[in-house]
Design a protein around this motif. Structure first.
Motif, mmCIF file in Angstrom:
data_model
loop_
_atom_site.group_PDB
_atom_site.id
_atom_site.type_symbol
_atom_site.label_atom_id
_atom_site.label_comp_id
_atom_site.label_asym_id
_atom_site.label_seq_id
_atom_site.Cartn_x
_atom_site.Cartn_y
_atom_site.Cartn_z
ATOM 1 N N ILE A 51 0.946 -1.230 0.179
ATOM 2 C CA ILE A 51 0.084 0.117 -0.133
ATOM 3 C C ILE A 51 0.974 1.368 -0.160
ATOM 4 C CG2 ILE A 51 -1.631 1.245 1.492
ATOM 5 C CD1 ILE A 51 -2.906 -1.223 0.161
ATOM 6 N N ARG A 52 1.846 1.212 0.912
ATOM 7 C CA ARG A 52 2.715 2.382 1.069
ATOM 8 C C ARG A 52 3.392 2.506 -0.363
ATOM 9 N NH1 ARG A 52 6.710 1.888 5.625
ATOM 10 N NH2 ARG A 52 7.880 0.584 3.972
ATOM 11 N N PHE A 53 3.927 1.438 -0.852
ATOM 12 C CA PHE A 53 4.685 1.582 -2.186
ATOM 13 C C PHE A 53 3.848 2.179 -3.380
ATOM 14 C CE2 PHE A 53 5.174 -0.239 -6.426
ATOM 15 C CZ PHE A 53 6.549 -0.109 -6.596
ATOM 16 N N LEU A 54 2.534 1.613 -3.497
ATOM 17 C CA LEU A 54 1.602 2.240 -4.458
ATOM 18 C C LEU A 54 1.166 3.468 -4.170
ATOM 19 C CD1 LEU A 54 -1.095 -0.800 -5.092
ATOM 20 C CD2 LEU A 54 0.969 -0.024 -6.298
ATOM 21 N N VAL A 55 0.997 4.170 -2.828
ATOM 22 C CA VAL A 55 0.684 5.507 -2.759
ATOM 23 C C VAL A 55 1.931 6.317 -3.156
ATOM 24 C CG1 VAL A 55 0.209 7.127 -0.986
ATOM 25 C CG2 VAL A 55 -1.071 5.008 -0.886
ATOM 26 N N LEU A 56 3.139 6.110 -2.778
ATOM 27 C CA LEU A 56 4.381 6.841 -3.323
ATOM 28 C C LEU A 56 4.460 6.838 -4.732
ATOM 29 C CD1 LEU A 56 6.990 5.922 -0.607
ATOM 30 C CD2 LEU A 56 6.319 8.327 -1.501
ATOM 31 N N TYR A 57 4.423 5.506 -5.515
ATOM 32 C CA TYR A 57 4.360 5.576 -6.592
ATOM 33 C C TYR A 57 3.247 6.255 -7.457
ATOM 34 C CZ TYR A 57 6.042 2.733 -10.722
ATOM 35 O OH TYR A 57 6.883 2.116 -11.799
ATOM 36 N N LEU A 58 2.062 6.393 -7.190
ATOM 37 C CA LEU A 58 1.194 6.868 -7.639
ATOM 38 C C LEU A 58 1.314 8.734 -7.428
ATOM 39 C CD1 LEU A 58 -1.917 4.747 -7.122
ATOM 40 C CD2 LEU A 58 -0.961 5.060 -9.171
ATOM 41 N N LEU A 59 1.692 8.808 -6.399
ATOM 42 C CA LEU A 59 1.843 10.252 -5.843
ATOM 43 C C LEU A 59 3.040 11.117 -6.876
ATOM 44 C CD1 LEU A 59 0.207 11.460 -3.529
ATOM 45 C CD2 LEU A 59 2.225 11.577 -2.289
ATOM 46 N N THR A 60 4.017 9.964 -6.978
ATOM 47 C CA THR A 60 5.455 10.820 -7.745
ATOM 48 C C THR A 60 4.759 10.861 -9.300
ATOM 49 O OG1 THR A 60 6.651 9.206 -6.788
ATOM 50 C CG2 THR A 60 7.385 10.171 -8.511
ATOM 51 N N MET A 61 3.578 9.898 -9.714
ATOM 52 C CA MET A 61 3.251 10.052 -11.282
ATOM 53 C C MET A 61 2.128 11.521 -11.159
ATOM 54 S SD MET A 61 2.335 5.986 -11.704
ATOM 55 C CE MET A 61 1.504 6.351 -13.235
ATOM 56 N N LEU A 62 1.434 11.437 -10.264
ATOM 57 C CA LEU A 62 0.598 12.385 -10.220
ATOM 58 C C LEU A 62 1.390 13.963 -10.304
ATOM 59 C CD1 LEU A 62 -2.493 13.486 -9.812
ATOM 60 C CD2 LEU A 62 -2.070 13.659 -7.481
ATOM 61 N N VAL A 63 2.388 14.073 -9.354
ATOM 62 C CA VAL A 63 3.280 15.392 -9.456
ATOM 63 C C VAL A 63 3.698 15.767 -10.744
ATOM 64 C CG1 VAL A 63 5.084 16.511 -8.243
ATOM 65 C CG2 VAL A 63 3.634 15.246 -6.842
ATOM 66 N N TYR A 64 4.384 14.585 -11.300
ATOM 67 C CA TYR A 64 4.963 14.977 -12.624
ATOM 68 C C TYR A 64 3.838 15.221 -13.543
ATOM 69 C CZ TYR A 64 8.356 14.108 -16.388
ATOM 70 O OH TYR A 64 9.277 14.186 -17.645
ATOM 71 N N ALA A 65 2.636 14.371 -13.357
ATOM 72 C CA ALA A 65 1.642 14.747 -14.573
ATOM 73 C C ALA A 65 1.323 16.159 -14.275
ATOM 74 C CB ALA A 65 0.577 13.930 -14.480
ATOM 75 N N LEU A 66 1.086 16.793 -13.054
ATOM 76 C CA LEU A 66 0.803 18.027 -13.115
ATOM 77 C C LEU A 66 2.013 19.138 -13.534
ATOM 78 C CD1 LEU A 66 -0.614 18.164 -9.341
ATOM 79 C CD2 LEU A 66 -1.882 18.384 -11.618
ATOM 80 N N PHE A 67 3.273 18.639 -13.415
ATOM 81 C CA PHE A 67 4.081 19.409 -14.019
ATOM 82 C C PHE A 67 4.058 19.497 -15.564
ATOM 83 C CE2 PHE A 67 7.602 21.148 -11.466
ATOM 84 C CZ PHE A 67 7.322 20.763 -10.279
ATOM 85 N N TRP A 68 3.606 18.420 -16.092
ATOM 86 C CA TRP A 68 3.426 18.429 -17.551
ATOM 87 C C TRP A 68 2.389 19.577 -18.110
ATOM 88 C CZ3 TRP A 68 5.950 16.660 -21.716
ATOM 89 C CH2 TRP A 68 7.162 15.667 -21.607
ATOM 90 N N VAL A 69 1.321 19.555 -17.100
ATOM 91 C CA VAL A 69 0.431 20.524 -17.228
ATOM 92 C C VAL A 69 0.849 22.197 -17.269
ATOM 93 C CG1 VAL A 69 -1.981 21.287 -16.752
ATOM 94 C CG2 VAL A 69 -1.510 18.912 -16.832
#
Ligand SMILES: CC1=C(/C=C/C(C)=C/C=C/C(C)=C/C=O)C(C)(C)CCC1
Length: 302
Positions: A66-84
């Protein structure tokens, strides 16, 4: 690296596709596209689907999915926001991260002497990856620019890239300078060198994406998967079965997610080229993946 049937089998396949492209462009297009898509679905996208296993098996025993997935998805989300918010910066970051990741994979020796703190080794890996990536994109500078122009509208950087590759034609072949660097630095794995040389040579005669995916799926992803299998799974068929079982869930989620997002893009993101959107999605997956692979290679070397 061990000689395996697939290691060799990709070469005749690439040869047939190049010949088809040269002699029968229509058939070449279809066969090449199917081959590239199969590579993406079988190796390219799934090669990050073992990140949870790598983190668990190379960690200190306190792994939580669970901790792994939360961190992984959070990293993806932050980078996706940077793309915007900051698309040009995010693209530059993606190219540098890719150069780092490709260099790290290709400049690992059988008996690695470099350590995490060895700045010279890191510099060489980044140089190698940058030369390789530049050369692969310069195989068709116009198509690279066409794909990127929906993100960097009328950018002087794109015009500069086109002009540079036109006026200095030696810059179109920088992937072979990378290969030369690799041959100098890694002397033992001769078959691996020859195989990479032929993959890069075949890419010269293929359309941009087919050439890039030939390297990405059938060299980069394949080599990474092989190393993870060797280090973290039992030898032979049993290990392979366990590995495929571990890969399936996140591979399926990634492939299906990417297909849905790219196909539905006209409904929510009309102005971005679908190929570019595909690579943006790949970049968002790559950020946490590249970090995990850096740790994997660091641990493997130690
Ligand atoms: C081919 C290509 C691009 C670059 C793709 C890259 C750099 C992909 C890297 C993927 C990685 C590193 C995956 C993880 O393992 C552009 C410039 C976006 C657009 C033109 C076509």
């Amino acid at each position: 690296m061990n000689f395996t049937l697939w290691n060799a089998a990709v070469l005749p396949a690439a040869f047939v596709i190049v010949v088809l492209h040269l002699l029968l462009p229509g058939a070449g297009f279809w066969v090449g596209t199917v081959f590239a898509l199969a590579g993406l679905i079988l190796f390219g996208i799934p090669h990050g689907s073992l990140d949870h296993v790598i983190t668990e098996k190379t960690g200190d025993g306190s792994f939580s999915l669970i901790r792994f997935l939360v961190l992984y998805l959070l990293t993806m989300l932050v980078y996706a926001l940077f793309w915007v918010w900051l698309p040009a910066f995010s693209l530059l970051f993606f190219l540098l991260m890719s150069a780092w990741h490709f260099g790290e994979t290709d400049l690992v020796t059988e008996n690695p002497k470099q350590t995490f703190s060895d700045i010279a080794a890191r510099f060489l890996q980044l140089t190698y990856g940058s030369l390789l990536l530049f050369g692969l994109l310069a195989n068709d500078p116009q198509q690279t620019v066409d794909i990127l122009s929906s993100l960097l509208v009328e950018s002087s950087v794109l015009a500069g890239f086109l002009q540079l590759t036109e006026t200095h034609s030696w810059l179109r072949f920088t992937e072979f300078y990378a290969l030369g660097l690799r041959i100098l630095l890694i002397r033992s794995a001769w078959f691996d060198q020859l195989r990479l040389a032929l993959v890069l040579f075949a890419a010269l005669f293929l359309p941009l994406l087919e050439g890039f995916l030939l390297y990405f799926c059938h060299h980069h992803a394949w080599v990474n998967l092989l190393r993870v299998k060797e280090k973290l799974y039992e030898a032979g068929q049993t290990g392979l079965r366990h590995m495929i079982k571990d890969m399936l869930p996140f591979s399926l989620i990634s492939v299906v997610g990417i297909v849905i997002l790219v196909l539905s893009a006209p409904l929510w993101l009309a102005q971005v080229n679908p190929v570019l959107l595909f690579f943006i999605l790949i970049s968002v997956l790559t950020l946490p993946h590249a970090g995990i692979m850096t740790r994997f290679y660091y641990k493997a070397a130690g």
